[in-house]
Design a protein around this motif. Structure first.
Motif, PDB file in Angstrom:
ATOM      1  N   ASN A 171       0.815  -1.637   0.008  1.00 52.33           N
ATOM      2  CA  ASN A 171      -0.113   0.318   0.175  1.00 52.33           C
ATOM      3  C   ASN A 171       0.998   1.520  -0.048  1.00 52.33           C
ATOM      4  N   ILE A 172      -0.121   2.639  -0.142  1.00 52.38           N
ATOM      5  CA  ILE A 172       0.806   3.325  -0.309  1.00 52.38           C
ATOM      6  C   ILE A 172       1.162   4.163   0.577  1.00 52.38           C
ATOM      7  N   TYR A 173       2.151   5.187   1.347  1.00 51.06           N
ATOM      8  CA  TYR A 173       2.265   6.127   2.114  1.00 51.06           C
ATOM      9  C   TYR A 173       2.688   7.036   2.078  1.00 51.06           C
ATOM     10  N   THR A 174       2.356   7.704   3.129  1.00 51.28           N
ATOM     11  CA  THR A 174       3.019   8.983   2.849  1.00 51.28           C
ATOM     12  C   THR A 174       4.067   9.569   3.902  1.00 51.28           C
ATOM     13  N   LEU A 216      -2.599   5.926   2.500  1.00 52.31           N
ATOM     14  CA  LEU A 216      -3.271   5.968   1.843  1.00 52.31           C
ATOM     15  C   LEU A 216      -4.408   5.604   0.165  1.00 52.31           C
ATOM     16  N   THR A 217      -3.629   4.099   0.744  1.00 51.98           N
ATOM     17  CA  THR A 217      -4.189   2.984  -0.161  1.00 51.98           C
ATOM     18  C   THR A 217      -4.787   1.953   1.591  1.00 51.98           C
ATOM     19  N   SER A 218      -5.559   1.174   0.988  1.00 43.93           N
ATOM     20  CA  SER A 218      -5.701  -0.310   1.759  1.00 43.93           C
ATOM     21  C   SER A 218      -6.504  -1.172   1.150  1.00 43.93           C
ATOM     22  N   ASP A 272      -0.476  -2.099  -4.952  1.00 41.74           N
ATOM     23  CA  ASP A 272      -0.260  -0.239  -4.845  1.00 41.74           C
ATOM     24  C   ASP A 272       0.979   0.246  -5.022  1.00 41.74           C
ATOM     25  N   THR A 273       1.471   0.375  -6.076  1.00 43.92           N
ATOM     26  CA  THR A 273       3.048   0.582  -6.050  1.00 43.92           C
ATOM     27  C   THR A 273       3.160   1.927  -7.352  1.00 43.92           C
ATOM     28  N   SER A 274       4.401   2.437  -6.988  1.00 40.12           N
ATOM     29  CA  SER A 274       4.903   3.888  -7.890  1.00 40.12           C
ATOM     30  C   SER A 274       3.844   4.856  -7.738  1.00 40.12           C
ATOM     31  N   PRO A 275       3.883   5.062  -7.003  1.00 42.12           N
ATOM     32  CA  PRO A 275       3.688   6.313  -7.202  1.00 42.12           C
ATOM     33  C   PRO A 275       3.453   7.834  -7.576  1.00 42.12           C
ATOM     34  N   SER A 276       3.296   8.838  -7.948  1.00 43.00           N
ATOM     35  CA  SER A 276       3.746  10.238  -8.184  1.00 43.00           C
ATOM     36  C   SER A 276       2.301  11.402  -8.494  1.00 43.00           C
TER      37      SER A 276
END
Length: 434
Positions: free
Chosen positions: A271-274, A285-287, A292-296
């Motif tokens: 999952n995506i984190y900040t 941010l996602t669950s 889920d990867t490669s955020p931009s």
């Protein structure tokens, strides 16, 4: 005033004199058209007492040619030899060669040891000066002066910011395929001035520039433990962003440089984190039970593009910066990965795998208008030039020993190999230097 990373001053000023740039010039390139006809331009050797003038003009010429928007006139065909760049050239001599724009200049040494570079850009058929500037810098900075002059010419003729005074950080690869060594390296956008940033003992991945230009983030398997690091380019110091359970992937800065966004893998899903770099607090941010990867981030920081296999195979998604409003935007055949938001905010670049090929393409931020720019055995990892007009990526050809870097513009017509001393992958383009 501009200041390079070594603290050497570089000052720009307009050239005074009788030849003032007109408000409007006939010479221009409309880069919003599909297939642009390159503009014939002559770059005369800059007048100097040593070889640096010729070296600077050669770098300028190479930059302009590599952009695909300019067609430098063969120097062997020059009729006039520029000996005094303060005087208007003999325009008729250049018209015979069908030259539309002419670059002239002079390089001198000041009493304090600084290098002084003067440049003028002429509209040959209009008989007008379009640009007149001068720069002062340390002589060691002569290549950077050439890049800055190239940017000024590019902007004056196209109306868009240039991208030549930039750098590329990438993964330099060496050794046999069974024992490949990888280290971070940095170079000018034209492949020159390369230097290593890390040793080759530990696997490194996904280097990315901070908007402040002095810092990069990357992932390293130092001690067989995957961690996200921050590396200060000026001092060489580094620090661990955080120790997280499981795997950490694809760190990237927010547009304001205050946060790092990344993918954390736990129990088979990711999952995506900040992370706020000041407080070191993380926000999820996602669950999902997917990867889920490669955020931009979008340039204004309000949205995030990412890839996810939640629908069964890798596709591109967009969500708001707080994780809300997650929606799929890619619907073509094949799988999509490595989304990167354009600095202009209008497009998202991606890697697409379909029909046994890997392609680099772009689409609008709602998923419409998909265009493939280049395809091959294995293309991956697009990164944008700061003006949003050119992409760099890495390519592995069938049977080749290792990956190489390439650039391509948004028309898809101007593909260029970027020479590096070793194999190279995973490039990241810097913002314009200051």
């Amino acid at each position: 005033m501009k200041k390079n990373l070594l603290g050497l001053l570089l000052v720009c000023a307009g050239l005074a004199g009788a030849f003032v740039a007109p408000a409007y010039a006939a010479v221009e390139i409309n880069i919003n058209r599909g297939n642009v006809q390159p503009l014939p331009i002559a770059v005369s050797d800059f007048v100097s007492n040593d070889g640096v003038g010729a070296q600077i003009s050669q770098v300028i010429e190479a930059n302009l040619k590599r952009s695909g928007l300019f067609a430098p006139v063969n120097r062997a065909a020059f009729i006039e030899k520029i000996s005094n760049p303060d005087q208007p050239p003999r325009f008729e001599d250049w018209k015979v060669l069908k030259t539309e724009a002419l670059v002239v200049g002079r390089i001198t040494k000041e009493a304090d040891g600084r290098l002084r570079a003067e440049v003028r850009l002429w509209d040959v058929f209009g008989g007008q000066q379009m640009l007149g500037q001068q720069f002062y810098t340390d002589p060691k900075n002569w290549r950077r002066v050439a890049h800055i002059i190239s940017d000024a010419i590019y902007e004056r003729i196209t109306g868009e910011k240039g991208y030549f005074d930039t750098r590329i950080v990438f993964v330099s690869e060496s050794g046999p395929k069974t024992d490949r060594k990888r280290q971070l390296a940095i170079m000018d956008q034209d492949g020159e001035n390369m230097r290593p940033l890390t040793n080759s003992k530990d696997l490194v991945l996904t280097p990315r520039f901070s908007p402040n230009r002095q810092e990069i983030t990357y992932m390293s398997f130092e001690g067989d433990q995957p961690r996200v690091y921050l590396l200060q380019l000026e001092t060489g110091s580094r620090e661990v962003v955080g120790n997280f359970p499981g795997m950490t992937f694809a760190p990237r800065f927010s547009p304001d440089g205050q946060r790092v966004i990344m993918s954390l893998q736990q129990e088979g899903n990711a999952n995506i984190y900040t992370m706020d770099l000041r407080s070191r607090t993380t926000t999820r941010l996602t669950s999902t039970a997917a990867i889920d990867t490669s955020p931009s981030y979008s340039p204004d920081g309000s949205q995030i593009a990412f890839e996810s296999d939640r629908g069964g195979r890798q596709q591109l998604y967009v969500m708001s910066a707080d994780g809300s409003g997650q929606r799929r935007i890619s619907f073509g055949d094949g799988s999509y990965s490595t989304p990167v938001w354009s600095p202009r905010g209008d497009l998202i670049a991606f890697t697409k795998q379909s029909g046994g090929k890997f392609s680099i393409g772009v689409m609008k931020t709602d998923g419409s208008g998909e265009r493939i720019l280049t395809s091959g055995f294995h293309n991956e990892g697009p990164t944008w030039a700061p003006n949003g007009r050119v992409l760099m990526f890495f390519r592995q050809n069938a049977g080749a020993g290792g990956p190489q870097l390439y650039s391509i513009d948004l028309t898809g017509y101007n593909e260029q190999a970027i020479k590096t001393p070793s194999f190279a992958s995973d490039p990241a383009w810097s913002p314009l230097m200051e």
